[in-house]
Design an enzyme around this catalytic site. Structure first.
Site, PDB file in Angstrom:
ATOM      1  N   GLY A 164       0.777  -1.240   0.000  1.00 15.14           N
ATOM      2  CA  GLY A 164       0.000   0.000   0.000  1.00 15.14           C
ATOM      3  C   GLY A 164       0.804   1.283   0.000  1.00 15.14           C
ATOM      4  O   GLY A 164       0.331   2.308   0.495  1.00 15.14           O
TER       5      GLY A 164
ATOM      6  N   LEU B  30      -3.952  -6.960  -7.169  1.00 16.08           N
ATOM      7  CA  LEU B  30      -3.429  -8.019  -8.031  1.00 16.08           C
ATOM      8  C   LEU B  30      -4.495  -8.849  -8.742  1.00 16.08           C
ATOM      9  O   LEU B  30      -4.169  -9.802  -9.442  1.00 16.08           O
ATOM     10  CB  LEU B  30      -2.487  -8.935  -7.225  1.00 16.08           C
ATOM     11  CG  LEU B  30      -1.199  -8.246  -6.770  1.00 16.08           C
ATOM     12  CD1 LEU B  30      -0.351  -9.184  -5.927  1.00 16.08           C
ATOM     13  CD2 LEU B  30      -0.392  -7.743  -7.964  1.00 16.08           C
TER      14      LEU B  30
ATOM     15  N   ASN C  17      -5.758   2.467 -13.035  1.00 19.07           N
ATOM     16  CA  ASN C  17      -4.781   1.505 -12.524  1.00 19.07           C
ATOM     17  C   ASN C  17      -3.382   2.093 -12.698  1.00 19.07           C
ATOM     18  O   ASN C  17      -3.125   2.827 -13.637  1.00 19.07           O
ATOM     19  CB  ASN C  17      -4.887   0.199 -13.340  1.00 19.07           C
ATOM     20  CG  ASN C  17      -3.892  -0.847 -12.883  1.00 19.07           C
ATOM     21  OD1 ASN C  17      -3.730  -1.098 -11.684  1.00 19.07           O
ATOM     22  ND2 ASN C  17      -3.201  -1.466 -13.825  1.00 19.07           N
TER      23      ASN C  17
ATOM     24  N   HIS D  23       0.458   0.986 -13.411  1.00 19.84           N
ATOM     25  CA  HIS D  23       1.262  -0.152 -13.870  1.00 19.84           C
ATOM     26  C   HIS D  23       2.738   0.262 -13.891  1.00 19.84           C
ATOM     27  O   HIS D  23       3.073   1.340 -14.404  1.00 19.84           O
ATOM     28  CB  HIS D  23       0.804  -0.594 -15.272  1.00 19.84           C
ATOM     29  CG  HIS D  23       1.573  -1.777 -15.759  1.00 19.84           C
ATOM     30  ND1 HIS D  23       1.322  -3.063 -15.302  1.00 19.84           N
ATOM     31  CD2 HIS D  23       2.616  -1.875 -16.613  1.00 19.84           C
ATOM     32  CE1 HIS D  23       2.177  -3.894 -15.870  1.00 19.84           C
ATOM     33  NE2 HIS D  23       2.971  -3.210 -16.663  1.00 19.84           N
TER      34      HIS D  23
ATOM     35  N   ASP E 261      -4.323  -4.152 -18.975  1.00 15.74           N
ATOM     36  CA  ASP E 261      -3.453  -2.988 -19.239  1.00 15.74           C
ATOM     37  C   ASP E 261      -3.670  -2.383 -20.633  1.00 15.74           C
ATOM     38  O   ASP E 261      -2.740  -1.851 -21.234  1.00 15.74           O
ATOM     39  CB  ASP E 261      -1.955  -3.354 -19.073  1.00 15.74           C
ATOM     40  CG  ASP E 261      -1.631  -3.899 -17.695  1.00 15.74           C
ATOM     41  OD1 ASP E 261      -2.259  -3.452 -16.729  1.00 15.74           O
ATOM     42  OD2 ASP E 261      -0.738  -4.765 -17.585  1.00 15.74           O
TER      43      ASP E 261
ATOM     44  N   GLU F 248       5.658   6.234  -9.855  1.00 14.60           N
ATOM     45  CA  GLU F 248       4.313   5.832  -9.390  1.00 14.60           C
ATOM     46  C   GLU F 248       3.732   6.784  -8.351  1.00 14.60           C
ATOM     47  O   GLU F 248       2.577   7.202  -8.461  1.00 14.60           O
ATOM     48  CB  GLU F 248       4.359   4.421  -8.790  1.00 14.60           C
ATOM     49  CG  GLU F 248       4.694   3.356  -9.804  1.00 14.60           C
ATOM     50  CD  GLU F 248       4.616   1.963  -9.213  1.00 14.60           C
ATOM     51  OE1 GLU F 248       3.703   1.667  -8.438  1.00 14.60           O
ATOM     52  OE2 GLU F 248       5.506   1.150  -9.537  1.00 14.60           O
TER      53      GLU F 248
HETATM   54  C1  GRF Z   1       3.295  -1.207  -7.568  1.00 21.19           C
HETATM   55  O1  GRF Z   1       4.518  -1.398  -8.226  1.00 21.19           O
HETATM   56  C2  GRF Z   1       2.187  -1.125  -8.571  1.00 21.19           C
HETATM   57  O2  GRF Z   1       2.539  -0.463  -9.740  1.00 21.19           O
HETATM   58  C3  GRF Z   1       1.958  -2.563  -8.853  1.00 21.19           C
HETATM   59  O3  GRF Z   1       2.082  -3.203  -7.596  1.00 21.19           O
HETATM   60  C4  GRF Z   1       2.922  -2.430  -6.749  1.00 21.19           C
HETATM   61  C5  GRF Z   1       2.126  -2.094  -5.520  1.00 21.19           C
HETATM   62  O4  GRF Z   1       2.817  -1.483  -4.525  1.00 21.19           O
HETATM   63  N1  GRF Z   1       0.738  -2.766  -9.579  1.00 21.19           N
HETATM   64  P1  GRF Z   1       2.086  -0.882  -3.256  1.00 21.19           P
HETATM   65  O5  GRF Z   1       1.149  -1.946  -2.684  1.00 21.19           O
HETATM   66  O6  GRF Z   1       1.341   0.353  -3.666  1.00 21.19           O
HETATM   67  O7  GRF Z   1       3.197  -0.585  -2.297  1.00 21.19           O
END
Ligand code: GRF
Length: 209
Positions: free
Chosen positions: A12, A91, A108, A110, A151, A181
């Protein structure tokens, strides 16, 4: 005020990024109404609890059928008056019923520059392993709307990140999170919350804030 539901499965850190950017005022006109996890031990749920955000664990395996699971999801989202669903390290594939109901209202994050290293099988560290295996010099992250494919939805924001010769999948994953991100996901939410995003012919157009 845009009501967000954040879907998580793990640590998270992206959820934390959204929480922090709402607190600092970088994200305006949005609040997290609910965090939904498919795993009851996801650390992301603790982050929600620490910030007094309502949270729920919803997993298909606790329901007798896929339809009942979708019904429960829809009911929960409606109950919290959710306007936008954010998949932040979630996931599982979103059920088609939910995608239809929330068309262009699910995003989302990615961890690659789509259309590279995305689609079936590209998740978590596997993405970064593949980037290193191919010898790429740059990678990055993408925020996109979710459609029925994996995606394949309209791309909203992307940010490039340099690949270093000494990178391991883990070091690259950390840098992509930190440099890309945690920036473009809050930025996207702020754009959506302030009506700066339009979609035409499956392409996203952004107007100035
Ligand atoms: C991130 O790299 C996101 O892009 C991918 O899963 C990871 C999640 O990380 N889909 P977090 O749970 O937000 O720390």
């Amino acid at each position: 005020m845009l009501n967000i539901a954040v879907f998580v499965s793990g640590g998270g850190t992206n959820l934390q990024g959204i929480i922090d950017n709402i607190k600092t005022g970088f994200i305006k006109n949005a609040r997290i109404a609910l965090v939904i996890s498919n795993k009851k031990d996801a650390y992301a749920l603790e982050r929600a609890e620490n910030n007094n955000i309502p949270r729920k664990t919803l997993s298909q395996k606790d329901f007798k059928s896929h339809d009942l699971y979708c019904e429960a999801l829809l009911k929960t989202l409606a109950g919290y008056k959710v306007d936008l669903i954010v998949l932040a390290g979630y996931l599982l594939i979103m059920p088609e019923t939910i995608i239809k109901e929330y068309r262009n209202r699910i995003i989302n994050i990615h961890p690659s520059l789509i259309p590279s290293f995305c689609g079936k099988g590209y998740y978590g560290l596997k993405v970064h392993e593949a980037v290193l295996e191919r010898g790429c010099k740059i990678t990055g992250a993408t925020v996109h709307f979710v459609d029925e494919g994996t995606d394949t939805g309209p791309i909203i924001l992307q940010k490039a990140v340099e690949v270093l010769e000494e990178d391991t999948p883990k070091s690259l994953q950390s840098r992509v999170m930190e440099e890309a991100e945690w920036k473009i996901l809050p930025e996207t939410i702020n754009l959506i919350a302030n009506n700066k995003i339009k979609i035409k012919d499956k392409k996203v157009y952004i107007s100035n804030l």
